[in-house]
Scaffold this active site. Structure first.
Site, PDB file in Angstrom:
ATOM      1  N   ARG A 164       0.816  -1.235   0.000  1.00 19.62           N
ATOM      2  CA  ARG A 164       0.000   0.000   0.000  1.00 19.62           C
ATOM      3  C   ARG A 164       0.845   1.279   0.000  1.00 19.62           C
ATOM      4  NH1 ARG A 164      -2.178  -3.734  -0.900  1.00 19.62           N
ATOM      5  NH2 ARG A 164      -3.922  -4.757   0.122  1.00 19.62           N
ATOM      6  N   SER A 212     -10.123   0.551   3.948  1.00 17.27           N
ATOM      7  CA  SER A 212      -9.300   0.264   5.124  1.00 17.27           C
ATOM      8  C   SER A 212      -8.724   1.546   5.701  1.00 17.27           C
ATOM      9  CB  SER A 212      -8.151  -0.672   4.758  1.00 17.27           C
ATOM     10  OG  SER A 212      -8.676  -1.929   4.439  1.00 17.27           O
ATOM     11  N   GLU A 282      -3.829   4.019   6.444  1.00 17.94           N
ATOM     12  CA  GLU A 282      -3.835   3.758   4.996  1.00 17.94           C
ATOM     13  C   GLU A 282      -4.594   4.874   4.283  1.00 17.94           C
ATOM     14  OE1 GLU A 282      -4.621  -0.292   3.752  1.00 17.94           O
ATOM     15  OE2 GLU A 282      -5.695   0.430   1.978  1.00 17.94           O
TER      16      GLU A 282
HETATM   17  C1  FAD Z   1     -15.678  -0.156  -0.173  1.00 18.20           C
HETATM   18  C2  FAD Z   1     -14.186  -0.039  -0.338  1.00 18.20           C
HETATM   19  C3  FAD Z   1     -13.412  -1.178  -0.472  1.00 18.20           C
HETATM   20  C4  FAD Z   1     -12.030  -1.088  -0.620  1.00 18.20           C
HETATM   21  N1  FAD Z   1     -11.292  -2.233  -0.751  1.00 18.20           N
HETATM   22  C5  FAD Z   1      -9.979  -2.139  -0.940  1.00 18.20           C
HETATM   23  C6  FAD Z   1      -9.173  -3.321  -1.109  1.00 18.20           C
HETATM   24  O1  FAD Z   1      -9.674  -4.442  -1.110  1.00 18.20           O
HETATM   25  N2  FAD Z   1      -7.846  -3.165  -1.294  1.00 18.20           N
HETATM   26  C7  FAD Z   1      -7.259  -1.937  -1.338  1.00 18.20           C
HETATM   27  O2  FAD Z   1      -6.024  -1.866  -1.529  1.00 18.20           O
HETATM   28  N3  FAD Z   1      -7.973  -0.821  -1.164  1.00 18.20           N
HETATM   29  C8  FAD Z   1      -9.308  -0.886  -0.979  1.00 18.20           C
HETATM   30  N4  FAD Z   1     -10.034   0.260  -0.813  1.00 18.20           N
HETATM   31  C9  FAD Z   1      -9.360   1.570  -0.816  1.00 18.20           C
HETATM   32  C10 FAD Z   1      -9.282   2.230  -2.191  1.00 18.20           C
HETATM   33  O3  FAD Z   1     -10.300   1.748  -3.026  1.00 18.20           O
HETATM   34  C11 FAD Z   1      -7.922   1.977  -2.864  1.00 18.20           C
HETATM   35  O4  FAD Z   1      -6.869   2.535  -2.115  1.00 18.20           O
HETATM   36  C12 FAD Z   1      -7.877   2.588  -4.288  1.00 18.20           C
HETATM   37  O5  FAD Z   1      -6.677   2.223  -4.885  1.00 18.20           O
HETATM   38  C13 FAD Z   1      -7.988   4.088  -4.283  1.00 18.20           C
HETATM   39  O6  FAD Z   1      -8.209   4.496  -5.606  1.00 18.20           O
HETATM   40  P1  FAD Z   1      -8.859   5.915  -5.908  1.00 18.20           P
HETATM   41  O7  FAD Z   1      -8.882   6.141  -7.350  1.00 18.20           O
HETATM   42  O8  FAD Z   1     -10.165   6.024  -5.184  1.00 18.20           O
HETATM   43  O9  FAD Z   1      -7.783   6.831  -5.200  1.00 18.20           O
HETATM   44  P2  FAD Z   1      -8.032   8.160  -4.373  1.00 18.20           P
HETATM   45  O10 FAD Z   1      -8.665   7.842  -3.058  1.00 18.20           O
HETATM   46  O11 FAD Z   1      -8.685   9.174  -5.228  1.00 18.20           O
HETATM   47  O12 FAD Z   1      -6.516   8.581  -4.097  1.00 18.20           O
HETATM   48  C14 FAD Z   1      -5.704   7.806  -3.247  1.00 18.20           C
HETATM   49  C15 FAD Z   1      -4.310   8.433  -3.213  1.00 18.20           C
HETATM   50  O13 FAD Z   1      -3.728   8.334  -4.496  1.00 18.20           O
HETATM   51  C16 FAD Z   1      -3.422   9.624  -5.013  1.00 18.20           C
HETATM   52  N5  FAD Z   1      -3.709   9.602  -6.457  1.00 18.20           N
HETATM   53  C17 FAD Z   1      -4.906   9.409  -7.073  1.00 18.20           C
HETATM   54  N6  FAD Z   1      -4.761   9.464  -8.409  1.00 18.20           N
HETATM   55  C18 FAD Z   1      -3.459   9.709  -8.648  1.00 18.20           C
HETATM   56  C19 FAD Z   1      -2.676   9.911  -9.831  1.00 18.20           C
HETATM   57  N7  FAD Z   1      -3.218   9.861 -11.057  1.00 18.20           N
HETATM   58  N8  FAD Z   1      -1.353  10.145  -9.682  1.00 18.20           N
HETATM   59  C20 FAD Z   1      -0.767  10.203  -8.459  1.00 18.20           C
HETATM   60  N9  FAD Z   1      -1.454  10.038  -7.308  1.00 18.20           N
HETATM   61  C21 FAD Z   1      -2.774   9.794  -7.405  1.00 18.20           C
HETATM   62  C22 FAD Z   1      -4.311  10.597  -4.243  1.00 18.20           C
HETATM   63  O14 FAD Z   1      -3.789  11.900  -4.213  1.00 18.20           O
HETATM   64  C23 FAD Z   1      -4.345   9.932  -2.876  1.00 18.20           C
HETATM   65  O15 FAD Z   1      -3.186  10.238  -2.149  1.00 18.20           O
HETATM   66  C24 FAD Z   1     -11.413   0.186  -0.640  1.00 18.20           C
HETATM   67  C25 FAD Z   1     -12.197   1.349  -0.522  1.00 18.20           C
HETATM   68  C26 FAD Z   1     -13.574   1.243  -0.364  1.00 18.20           C
HETATM   69  C27 FAD Z   1     -14.384   2.484  -0.226  1.00 18.20           C
END
Ligand code: FAD
Length: 287
Positions: A164, A212, A282
């Site tokens: 992560r 998480s 996280e």
């Molecule tokens: C219901 C639910 C279930 C989940 N299950 C999991 C799971 O099983 N495993 C897991 O690992 N995570 C899980 N997550 C957490 C989340 O989905 C992951 O961390 C996912 O990768 C985040 O993607 P996002 O596009 O929403 O990122 P965001 O939340 O929009 O951003 C996350 C981080 O990445 C940065 N970021 C976003 N886009 C870019 C880019 N283009 N370049 C550089 N930095 C960037 C942001 O600034 C921020 O710091 C879950 C979340 C929810 C709500």
């Protein structure tokens, strides 16, 4: 490129908490991103990329950063070499869109990740993972921009990543990612369906959540630790640790950022007192 002013950040975070962004940029090309990076330097304001916002929580009030939504970065290129499929995906492509491709061509390698509500950019920055698979297991290379606006094409081996965590959490903007998948003999649609059922059983998907909250410490689970200190289902105002999965924060209705921070701080204090450990967050908090 579209630029919106005074936008509610609640709509850019799956837990639906947050104040107002002075400005959000919606780039449609790599040139737009270069322009935004320059703007961030000129105005001396931090650039904050936003994907689906499923691991991000914004504070209440006015936030004056250079917010960049990847919503309009949606290109997908598919190349086939015998049994291997190379998918080149823009940062704003969602995991749901990848599932559609995976099902269409019956590809394996992505199935364990299928229920994560991520964008390609967010999942790359977070090295998202589930059921023993991490996004970096299938990544071939990443086209990203550094803080000076230089384009960098890095092979997986050249990138710093771990559980992560990746170098992109502190620097640069992920623009495009190539992943490698393989034609499968299994019925992938069925495997994915089973995964989604499994997740639905364990996760509070009926309420706004941010996934998480804490990373699992070595040989343990953050959810188990929170349960052991009595925080499963614990609530302050409208924010709580879910009674279905203790490591998931849920917004029962109109949760405030202040209550959320109070809840996190009291959990962290108690964990330190009882277990003498510090859990690493996280979730990404933007204050
Ligand atoms: C219901 C639910 C279930 C989940 N299950 C999991 C799971 O099983 N495993 C897991 O690992 N995570 C899980 N997550 C957490 C989340 O989905 C992951 O961390 C996912 O990768 C985040 O993607 P996002 O596009 O929403 O990122 P965001 O939340 O929009 O951003 C996350 C981080 O990445 C940065 N970021 C976003 N886009 C870019 C880019 N283009 N370049 C550089 N930095 C960037 C942001 O600034 C921020 O710091 C879950 C979340 C929810 C709500």
């Amino acid at each position: 490129m579209k630029i919106y002013e005074n936008v509610s950040l609640k709509n850019f975070s799956t837990i639906k908490i947050g104040g107002t962004a002075r400005k959000i940029y919606f780039p449609e090309s790599i040139e737009d991103i270069k322009f935004i990076i320059k703007k961030s330097k000129d105005e001396n304001k931090k650039l904050i990329p936003i994907g689906v916002g499923s691991n991000t929580i914004f504070k209440d009030g006015i936030l004056d950063y250079i917010f960049v939504s990847t919503k309009l970065l949606k290109n997908i290129k598919i190349q086939q070499n015998k049994d291997l499929f190379y998918l080149t995906l823009d940062a704003g492509v969602s995991f749901k869109e990848i599932i559609n491709i995976v099902k269409k061509y019956n590809l394996e390698g992505f199935e364990n990740l299928s229920g994560i509500p991520a964008s390609v950019g967010g999942a790359t920055a977070m090295n998202a993972g589930a059921f023993g698979t991490e996004f970096f297991d299938i990544i071939e290379n990443v086209l990203w921009l550094d803080l000076k606006g230089n384009e960098c094409l890095s092979k997986k081996e050249e990138i710093n990543y771990s559980y992560r965590k990746t170098q992109f959490q502190n620097e640069g903007f992920v623009y495009q990612v190539t992943i490698k998948l393989k034609k499968s003999n299994k019925k992938i649609e069925k495997v994915i369906k089973e995964h989604l059922i499994e997740r639905n059983k364990k996760q509070p998907l009926n309420l706004p959540t941010s996934g998480s909250t804490y990373k699992n410490p070595p040989n343990n689970f953050a959810g188990k630790i929170l349960e052991e200190i009595g925080f499963k289902g614990k609530r302050i105002g409208d924010i709580g640790f879910s009674d279905k999965h203790a490591n998931f924060l849920v917004n029962y209705s109109n949760a405030s950022f202040k209550d959320l921070m109070k809840l996190l701080e009291s959990a962290e204090k108690e964990i330190e007192k009882v277990f003498n450990i510090k859990l690493e967050r996280e979730i990404k908090i933007v204050e």
